[in-house]
Design a protein around this motif. Structure first.
Motif, PDB file in Angstrom:
ATOM      1  N   GLN A  26      86.021  42.489-105.042  1.00  0.00           N
ATOM      2  CA  GLN A  26      86.492  43.888-104.996  1.00  0.00           C
ATOM      3  C   GLN A  26      87.869  44.047-104.342  1.00  0.00           C
ATOM      4  N   TRP A 341      77.995  53.414-100.844  1.00  0.00           N
ATOM      5  CA  TRP A 341      79.398  53.094-101.178  1.00  0.00           C
ATOM      6  C   TRP A 341      80.139  54.422-101.295  1.00  0.00           C
ATOM      7  N   HIS A 359      86.390  46.676 -90.765  1.00  0.00           N
ATOM      8  CA  HIS A 359      86.430  45.215 -90.577  1.00  0.00           C
ATOM      9  C   HIS A 359      87.860  44.701 -90.757  1.00  0.00           C
TER      10      HIS A 359
HETATM   11  N1  UDP Z   1      85.834  50.466-100.661  1.00  0.00           N
HETATM   12  C1  UDP Z   1      85.369  51.582-101.312  1.00  0.00           C
HETATM   13  N2  UDP Z   1      84.237  52.167-100.848  1.00  0.00           N
HETATM   14  C2  UDP Z   1      83.557  51.723 -99.760  1.00  0.00           C
HETATM   15  C3  UDP Z   1      84.060  50.584 -99.087  1.00  0.00           C
HETATM   16  C4  UDP Z   1      85.208  49.993 -99.555  1.00  0.00           C
HETATM   17  O1  UDP Z   1      85.955  52.046-102.292  1.00  0.00           O
HETATM   18  O2  UDP Z   1      82.521  52.300 -99.420  1.00  0.00           O
HETATM   19  C5  UDP Z   1      87.063  49.827-101.167  1.00  0.00           C
HETATM   20  C6  UDP Z   1      88.218  50.055-100.222  1.00  0.00           C
HETATM   21  O3  UDP Z   1      88.863  51.275-100.539  1.00  0.00           O
HETATM   22  C7  UDP Z   1      89.079  48.825-100.455  1.00  0.00           C
HETATM   23  C8  UDP Z   1      88.076  47.761-100.893  1.00  0.00           C
HETATM   24  O4  UDP Z   1      86.882  48.425-101.235  1.00  0.00           O
HETATM   25  O5  UDP Z   1      90.022  49.065-101.478  1.00  0.00           O
HETATM   26  C9  UDP Z   1      87.756  46.761 -99.797  1.00  0.00           C
HETATM   27  O6  UDP Z   1      88.820  45.891 -99.654  1.00  0.00           O
HETATM   28  P1  UDP Z   1      89.184  45.254 -98.249  1.00  0.00           P
HETATM   29  O7  UDP Z   1      90.361  44.367 -98.459  1.00  0.00           O
HETATM   30  O8  UDP Z   1      89.352  46.306 -97.231  1.00  0.00           O
HETATM   31  O9  UDP Z   1      87.908  44.445 -97.832  1.00  0.00           O
HETATM   32  P2  UDP Z   1      86.974  43.334 -98.567  1.00  0.00           P
HETATM   33  O10 UDP Z   1      85.972  44.081 -99.339  1.00  0.00           O
HETATM   34  O11 UDP Z   1      87.873  42.490 -99.432  1.00  0.00           O
HETATM   35  O12 UDP Z   1      86.384  42.588 -97.421  1.00  0.00           O
END
Ligand code: UDP
Length: 461
Positions: A26, A341, A359
């Motif tokens: 993601q 989410w 995080h």
């Molecule tokens: N995200 C989202 N809804 C949520 C949590 C996360 O849309 O409830 C999206 C957030 O906007 C970001 C991505 O998921 O674009 C997470 O990317 P990030 O690099 O912060 O963390 P990772 O998931 O790679 O650890």
């Protein structure tokens, strides 16, 4: 701000096809698809190459062509899951870099026989794509989806290893890393001891393939990471383009792999301005039941309102929130709203949102900066500790919870940001950063200029 897929008539003459290949996670898919939209708005035709796991809903991108490669990731270890922790991520990276080579090459050869291609843009972690691109003589530009500062730290791994940091007994040490201020020893991405060798191999291969590429695109902006940009230009003497933050170019991101719960917004609508703590640990990180309960107690004891994303599977061994005993669940529901989410960018931009407990994945960090929302940081692995150190020590727009997930530190961290004077100072500094974001994207701003340079560069390849 334009709508996704909109294109100005004056820009349609650029033409030419670009092939983009995201890492199927993601946090990597979002920026790659945002970049695709940006380049499409500059008149390029876009083809997205993807694996069989974790690809976005194609119907949200009718202006792109999608090309699956016929690798067999679905049938092996991943079974279509979202690679739920760092061990799995390392396995996924290794698998991608072996099982995808031949299918990717076949796909490239077929696409090139159909139509000329200006260049290939792939995630930095998809190391194997450089050798394939070299062989079939297509220029490859790398997209690095993390921060410049963390990439500089990854690049310094061999040096840090030589200096003995990786063999230190106390890998949670608060001691400073003299070679890379403001890093502490515990911020160096070490992961688990048994994975250490894999991590080094992956890092080394990623650095080598990136140096061999024709250019490097960053989802960041010059004013935010100025000194790291100087380091990166030395580490990677190829054209570097800091054109972020990508998600600010268009109205909405639609590359979510999970269903966004819209009650996040209707619940926020009922709250007072700047009164809510938003809590989310991204798409990969997992915690144990004890940590989850500490989070719940910390949140409840802080006496603040909160919107809490509990992703199914985030608690190891549990489906969802069932480890919460009845009394605690009731207390949580009294002050907070739990969703699986959220539409995160909208949540961060909502007037009721005051702070973000994160995080510090790079997308989350950048999205928070763009909306001027101070952060409480609970980094776990990879680039997250470096990002958190910058949030607290360089930009001074948040605090790091240094002792993991522990209820009293959580409670005091929340109160420092949401109640105390120092939180207000952080908010003011955040407002300055937000203003810098707005300026860098405007005509003549650093990201706007860098994007123009990128477009000209692609046309010259
Ligand atoms: N995200 C989202 N809804 C949520 C949590 C996360 O849309 O409830 C999206 C957030 O906007 C970001 C991505 O998921 O674009 C997470 O990317 P990030 O690099 O912060 O963390 P990772 O998931 O790679 O650890």
């Amino acid at each position: 701000m334009e709508k996704q897929g909109e294109k100005k008539a004056s820009e349609q003459s650029t033409g030419g096809r670009l092939l983009l290949f995201p890492m199927p996670l993601q946090g990597h898919i979002n920026p790659m698809l945002q970049l695709a939209n940006i380049l499409h708005s500059k008149g390029f035709k876009i083809t997205i190459i993807h694996t069989n796991i974790n690809f976005p809903n194609k119907s949200n991108y009718p202006h792109f062509t999608f090309e699956p490669i016929s690798e067999s990731l679905v049938e092996n270890e991943f079974e279509g899951s979202s690679a739920a922790d760092i061990g799995n991520v390392l396995i996924l990276i290794k698998l991608l870099n072996t099982t995808c080579v031949d299918p990717f090459r076949d796909c490239m050869v077929r696409l090139l026989s159909e139509e000329p291609v200006l260049c290939l843009i792939t995630d930095a972690i998809l190391v194997f794509t450089q050798a394939v691109a070299d062989k079939i003589k297509v220029p490859r530009i790398v997209l690095r989806t993390g921060s410049l500062s963390s990439f500089h730290v990854f690049h310094a791994h061999p040096l840090l290893r030589e200096k003995g940091y990786f063999s230190m007994e106390d890998y949670k040490s608060e001691a400073p890393v003299a070679e890379i201020p403001p890093l502490k020893v515990k911020d160096i991405p070490m992961v688990f001891t048994h994975e250490e060798e894999s991590l080094h191999e992956i890092m080394e291969a990623m650095m080598k393939a990136t140096k061999a590429a024709s250019g490097l695109i960053w989802n960041s902006f010059e004013e935010l990471e100025q000194s790291s940009l100087i380091d990166i230009r030395q580490d990677f003497p190829i054209p570097n383009f800091t054109i972020g933050p990508f998600h600010k170019y268009f109205q909405a991101s639609s590359s979510s792999l999970f269903t966004q719960d819209r009650t996040s917004i209707s619940w926020l609508d009922l709250q007072k301005p700047e009164s809510v703590l938003y809590v989310s640990f991204g798409s990969i990180l997992t915690i144990d039941k004890g940590e989850f309960l500490e989070m719940a107690w910390g949140l409840v004891n802080s006496m603040q309102k909160f919107l809490w994303v509990v992703r199914p599977g985030v608690i190891r061994g549990s489906e969802w929130v069932e480890p919460l005993p009845d009394g605690l669940l009731e207390a949580v529901r009294k002050r907070g709203h739990i969703v699986k989410w959220a539409p995160q960018q909208e949540v961060l931009a909502h007037p009721a949102t005051a702070c973000f407990w994160t995080h510090t994945g790079w997308n989350s960090t950048l999205e928070s900066i763009c909306e001027g929302v101070p952060m409480i940081c609970s980094p776990c692995f990879g680039d997250q500790p470096v990002n958190a150190r910058y949030v607290e020590g360089v930009w001074k727009v948040g605090v790091v919870l240094e002792n993991g997930l522990e209820r009293s530190e959580i409670e005091s961290g929340i109160r420092r940001l949401m109640v105390d004077e120092e939180g207000k100072e952080m908010k003011r500094r955040m407002a300055c950063l937000k203003e810098k974001v707005n300026l860098c994207l405007k005509q003549g701003g650093s990201s706007n200029q860098s994007l123009q340079n990128l477009v000209s560069y692609i046309m010259s390849l």
